[in-house]
Design an enzyme around this catalytic site. Structure first.
Site, PDB file in Angstrom:
ATOM      1  N   HIS A  72       0.833  -1.224   0.000  1.00  0.00           N
ATOM      2  CA  HIS A  72       0.000   0.000   0.000  1.00  0.00           C
ATOM      3  C   HIS A  72       0.862   1.267   0.000  1.00  0.00           C
ATOM      4  CE1 HIS A  72      -3.899  -2.070   0.883  1.00  0.00           C
ATOM      5  NE2 HIS A  72      -3.103  -2.954   1.455  1.00  0.00           N
ATOM      6  N   ASN A 145     -10.337  -2.832   2.578  1.00  0.00           N
ATOM      7  CA  ASN A 145     -10.032  -2.845   1.148  1.00  0.00           C
ATOM      8  C   ASN A 145     -11.306  -2.615   0.354  1.00  0.00           C
ATOM      9  OD1 ASN A 145      -7.263  -3.316   1.244  1.00  0.00           O
ATOM     10  ND2 ASN A 145      -7.467  -5.534   1.122  1.00  0.00           N
ATOM     11  N   HIS A 336      -3.591   1.081  12.122  1.00  0.00           N
ATOM     12  CA  HIS A 336      -3.290  -0.132  12.896  1.00  0.00           C
ATOM     13  C   HIS A 336      -4.615  -0.804  13.251  1.00  0.00           C
ATOM     14  CE1 HIS A 336      -1.656  -2.940  15.561  1.00  0.00           C
ATOM     15  NE2 HIS A 336      -1.370  -2.197  16.603  1.00  0.00           N
TER      16      HIS A 336
HETATM   17 FE1  HDD Z   1      -2.528  -4.743   5.485  1.00  0.00          FE
HETATM   18  C1  HDD Z   1      -1.076  -1.723   5.120  1.00  0.00           C
HETATM   19  C2  HDD Z   1      -5.519  -3.469   4.328  1.00  0.00           C
HETATM   20  C3  HDD Z   1      -3.906  -7.898   5.498  1.00  0.00           C
HETATM   21  C4  HDD Z   1       0.239  -5.923   6.986  1.00  0.00           C
HETATM   22  N1  HDD Z   1      -3.168  -2.952   4.826  1.00  0.00           N
HETATM   23  C5  HDD Z   1      -2.416  -1.816   4.771  1.00  0.00           C
HETATM   24  C6  HDD Z   1      -3.212  -0.741   4.288  1.00  0.00           C
HETATM   25  C7  HDD Z   1      -4.454  -1.227   4.063  1.00  0.00           C
HETATM   26  C8  HDD Z   1      -4.437  -2.625   4.412  1.00  0.00           C
HETATM   27  C9  HDD Z   1      -5.653  -0.467   3.548  1.00  0.00           C
HETATM   28  C10 HDD Z   1      -2.723   0.681   4.044  1.00  0.00           C
HETATM   29  C11 HDD Z   1      -2.936   1.545   5.242  1.00  0.00           C
HETATM   30  C12 HDD Z   1      -2.517   2.952   4.931  1.00  0.00           C
HETATM   31  O1  HDD Z   1      -3.159   3.566   4.076  1.00  0.00           O
HETATM   32  O2  HDD Z   1      -1.548   3.400   5.521  1.00  0.00           O
HETATM   33  N2  HDD Z   1      -4.328  -5.544   4.931  1.00  0.00           N
HETATM   34  C13 HDD Z   1      -5.449  -4.828   4.589  1.00  0.00           C
HETATM   35  C14 HDD Z   1      -6.574  -5.725   4.544  1.00  0.00           C
HETATM   36  C15 HDD Z   1      -6.118  -6.965   4.857  1.00  0.00           C
HETATM   37  C16 HDD Z   1      -4.707  -6.858   5.132  1.00  0.00           C
HETATM   38  C17 HDD Z   1      -7.999  -5.301   4.216  1.00  0.00           C
HETATM   39  C18 HDD Z   1      -6.873  -8.258   4.969  1.00  0.00           C
HETATM   40  C19 HDD Z   1      -8.110  -8.351   5.291  1.00  0.00           C
HETATM   41  N3  HDD Z   1      -1.932  -6.580   6.091  1.00  0.00           N
HETATM   42  C20 HDD Z   1      -2.646  -7.744   6.044  1.00  0.00           C
HETATM   43  C21 HDD Z   1      -1.905  -8.802   6.694  1.00  0.00           C
HETATM   44  C22 HDD Z   1      -0.734  -8.237   7.138  1.00  0.00           C
HETATM   45  C23 HDD Z   1      -0.771  -6.844   6.741  1.00  0.00           C
HETATM   46  C24 HDD Z   1      -2.387 -10.214   6.857  1.00  0.00           C
HETATM   47  C25 HDD Z   1       0.408  -8.853   7.884  1.00  0.00           C
HETATM   48  C26 HDD Z   1       0.363  -9.953   8.550  1.00  0.00           C
HETATM   49  N4  HDD Z   1      -0.705  -3.985   5.897  1.00  0.00           N
HETATM   50  C27 HDD Z   1       0.266  -4.634   6.568  1.00  0.00           C
HETATM   51  C28 HDD Z   1       1.447  -3.766   6.892  1.00  0.00           C
HETATM   52  C29 HDD Z   1       1.023  -2.397   6.299  1.00  0.00           C
HETATM   53  C30 HDD Z   1      -0.332  -2.707   5.699  1.00  0.00           C
HETATM   54  C31 HDD Z   1       2.763  -4.299   6.483  1.00  0.00           C
HETATM   55  C32 HDD Z   1       1.996  -1.728   5.348  1.00  0.00           C
HETATM   56  C33 HDD Z   1       2.084  -0.310   5.791  1.00  0.00           C
HETATM   57  C34 HDD Z   1       1.288  -0.236   6.991  1.00  0.00           C
HETATM   58  O3  HDD Z   1       0.821  -1.455   7.311  1.00  0.00           O
HETATM   59  O4  HDD Z   1       1.086   0.760   7.654  1.00  0.00           O
HETATM   60  O5  HDD Z   1       1.631  -3.696   8.258  1.00  0.00           O
END
Ligand code: HDD
Length: 696
Positions: A72, A145, A336
């Protein structure tokens, strides 16, 4: 109406806003008289180490970048507010949902998933839809999402999935694309991804605008009321403008013509005062009904069909303010999933549990330590008081002798709260420690089939074309074949169509017919139509144009919320047939039909004759036609349709009344024409128009 809350975040940010006014200074406030020349030993001599200004300026520059989000990374954000329609205190203790009089400020960040910060907006990808509610009880983040399900069931697979979809590690190709071997290798071996891959290959993956995207919390969460009673809940955001998408070919062209297409659209709509709105809806399942479904509520690869559990509208979100500074706000915002408030709790969805670990961890790296909650965009409007101290970039100046609990020297402060506190749902938990996927998570195809069954014919055509495109980009035939073998479990016809397209063995018919269930709510054919707010309309003009017709059309459409631009070969103004000047908004050589939702060609023999001789103008119309867009041709303007290589029935008889899907032709710009053109624009695209023969 709550007097304090609506602009609480905006007021708080006021203290942080900085206008670079007054004389130039160093970071320590020392005035600087020359920032063009380094201090040197003689005019042509070496730069001196003692030049603290040049050292500070360059050092700061060297440190301007922070790690981009691991997923993202590419996004755009805006502020707004959320207001519930009614009190939901019977279901949840969350104050922001308890009273229609409470309006809560929000910050929303939309994003793509796979691409880097500088990648294009209109790639085929999931879109993030992350909402931070600055509630009186603390920040609540709903990090969702634009698709209601996910690729994997357990967060332990997330690094594998992301490694597979990201550019391949040996050559870092391709950027922001899922059409490559490693992604399809992974999902072909991971049948739980099948349902989500159907969504990814559908038009949902190429939204026309962030304003025309649904949002989903994906997981089943839990509402908890003041009495400690729980209710399972799924969150839905529904855009008032309807859910609309681009055409894949168009999306690819936009990547070059305007890589900021979705970002710009959001920004400009808010600047125009056309504030995007979504309705928040909830699907509620009483605790005792947890096992009433033929799938597991804890499985994030499943949705609850709306026909089974209706979506109850509970509130409205409006985005009405652009950030002041992209980096400070949109880049530094930290979402978060574990940022919850009283009344909202987790479930044991194994994907959610992993997310609750991952997001805090990633912010610590990305934002440089544990004080990232103090960054203005992240700071809650609720009071913060605890014994956490120090760390990199500590901005608070904590006073007092004590920073521990319990204490007597600090008057016992901060004291434990006794009301409005967060209480975890008292769920009973037992079981042996195991590494094992529950049996109830093992059906990977029924809902993929439900989705396929629910699509309109044109949506299915797009889906097949997308599978062919993506798998066709895979070099390994075995990878293509394996995915086809997967798809046969969804629908035999789909698998055969894909196999034929990508040159692999069509699979045998498995015999057993799958279920025939469908969920009409999943089809974009059943979304809201008719709203022209923010629709972009191009009007092609040149000297001699029928200015009356052009202006009448423009005024009528602008009156309905559309953005209408006069495009001519050259910028400036054109002379109208009537002898006046018609200002031109831009030269069409600087734009492209793919940046507009509709095209109109007013009459005026000279104007039309000149446009007809210009390949750019003809291509503009032809391309809009190919992308199923509404076209209006007035008077001689109809002849432009005939000159561009459009299919026979258009070119042969441009003024005949035979109706052509999404095209309106009229001798003059009367109210019937504008009415009909507006109706066609409101229908978004005209999928029934055959375009296979159009080469544009
Ligand atoms: Fe995630 C970012 C949505 C599964 C780990 N995720 C991130 C963002 C969105 C989502 C919208 C961007 C937030 C922003 O605008 O800063 N992610 C989802 C959805 C998931 C999902 C809807 C499943 C239902 N994500 C998911 C899993 C993991 C992560 C299973 C890790 C185990 N996601 C992250 C992250 C991020 C992230 C690495 C990258 C940057 C951040 O968090 O701030 O922690």
């Amino acid at each position: 109406m709550n007097e304090e809350t609506p602009d609480a975040k905006n007021r708080q940010l006021e203290n942080d806003r900085t206008d670079s006014e007054g004389p130039l200074t160093t970071e320590t406030g020392v005035r600087v008289e020359d920032t063009d020349n380094s201090l040197s030993a003689g005019e042509r001599g070496p730069t001196l180490l003692e030049d603290f200004h040049v050292r500070e300026k360059i050092t700061h520059f060297d440190h301007e970048r922070i790690p981009e989000r691991v997923v993202h990374a590419r996004g755009a954000g805006a502020y707004g507010h959320f207001t519930p329609y009614e009190g939901l205190s019977d279901l949840t203790a969350a104050h922001f949902l308890s009273d229609p009089g409470v309006t809560t400020p929000v910050f929303v960040r939309f994003s793509t998933v796979a691409g880097s910060r500088g990648s294009a907006d209109t790639v085929r990808d999931v879109r993030g839809f992350a909402v931070k509610f600055y509630t009186e009880q603390g920040n609540y983040d709903l990090v969702g999402n634009n698709m209601p399900v996910f690729f994997i069931q357990d967060g332990v697979k997330f690094p594998d999935f992301v490694h597979a979809v990201k550019p391949e590690p040996h050559n870092e190709i391709p950027q922001a694309q899922s059409a490559h071997d490693t992604l399809w290798d992974f999902v072909g071996l991971q049948p739980e991804a099948t349902h989500m891959m159907m969504w990814l290959m559908s038009d949902r993956a190429i939204p026309r605008s962030y304003r025309t995207m649904q949002g989903f919390g994906v997981h089943t969460f839990r509402f908890v009321n003041d009495r400690g009673q729980g209710t399972f809940v799924k969150f839905h955001w529904k855009p008032l403008l309807g859910t609309h998408s681009l055409v894949w070919d168009e999306a690819q062209r936009i990547q070059g013509k305007d890589p900021d297409y979705n970002r710009r659209d959001l920004w400009e709509a808010i600047e125009r005062g056309q504030y995007p709105e979504w309705e928040l809806g909830v699907q509620l399942v009483p605790e005792e009904n947890e096992h009433d479904f033929d799938f597991d509520l804890l499985d994030p690869t499943k949705l609850i069909p709306e026909e089974q559990v209706p979506v109850r509208p509970v509130g409205r979100m409006v985005l009405d303010r652009n950030p002041d500074n992209f980096f400070a706000e949109t880049e530094q915002v930290a979402f978060h999933t574990a940022n919850v408030v009283p009344g909202i709790d987790f479930t044991n969805d194994p994907l959610l549990q992993a997310r609750n670990f991952s997001y805090l961890d990633t912010q610590l790296l990305r934002l440089g330590g544990s004080n990232f909650q103090q960054i203005p965009v992240n700071r809650p409007v609720a009071e913060v008081s605890n014994n956490q101290r120090d760390g990199f970039s500590q901005h608070r100046v904590h006073r007092g002798q004590t920073s521990y609990y319990p204490n007597s020297l600090g008057g016992g402060c901060p004291a434990l709260a006794d009301e409005g506190v967060y209480r975890h749902y008292t769920e009973k938990v037992e079981g042996a420690k195991v590494r094992k996927r529950a049996e109830s998570f093992k059906d990977h195809y029924s809902q993929a089939r439900l989705f396929y069954n629910s699509l309109a014919d044109w949506e299915r055509d797009h889906l097949v074309a997308a599978f062919r495109f993506e798998l066709g980009k895979c070099e390994e035939l075995a990878v293509r074949q394996r995915e086809v073998a997967n798809l046969v479990n969804v629908d035999h016809g789909l698998a055969v169509a894909v196999a034929e397209g990508v040159g692999v063995e069509p699979p045998e018919d498995p015999g057993a017919a799958g279920h025939g269930d469908s969920s009409p709510a999943l089809s974009q054919a059943n979304t809201a139509f008719g709203d022209l707010t923010g629709r972009q309309v191009a009007v092609l003009v040149d000297h001699g144009v029928d200015g009356t017709a052009a202006e009448a059309l423009r005024d009528a459409l602008v009156g309905r919320g559309a953005v209408v631009e006069m495009l001519a070969p050259l910028d400036g103004a054109v002379r109208t047939r009537e002898g006046g000047d018609l200002p031109v908004d831009r030269s069409y050589t600087t734009v492209s039909s793919v940046l507009y939702d509709a095209v109109a060609v007013p009459g005026g023999p000279d104007s039309v004759a000149s446009l007809a001789e210009d390949g750019e103008a003809r291509h503009f119309v032809l391309e809009a036609y190919k992308h199923h867009k509404p076209i209006a041709a007035v008077g001689q303007g109809t002849s432009l349709l005939s000159g561009g290589g459009l299919p026979g029935r258009l070119s042969e008889s441009p003024l005949e009344t035979e109706s052509i899907e999404g095209v309106v032709r009229s001798p003059g710009a009367d109210s019937d024409l504008t009415e009909e053109f507006a109706r066609l624009i409101g229908l978004h695209r005209h999928w029934e128009r055959p375009t296979d023969a159009v080469s544009a």
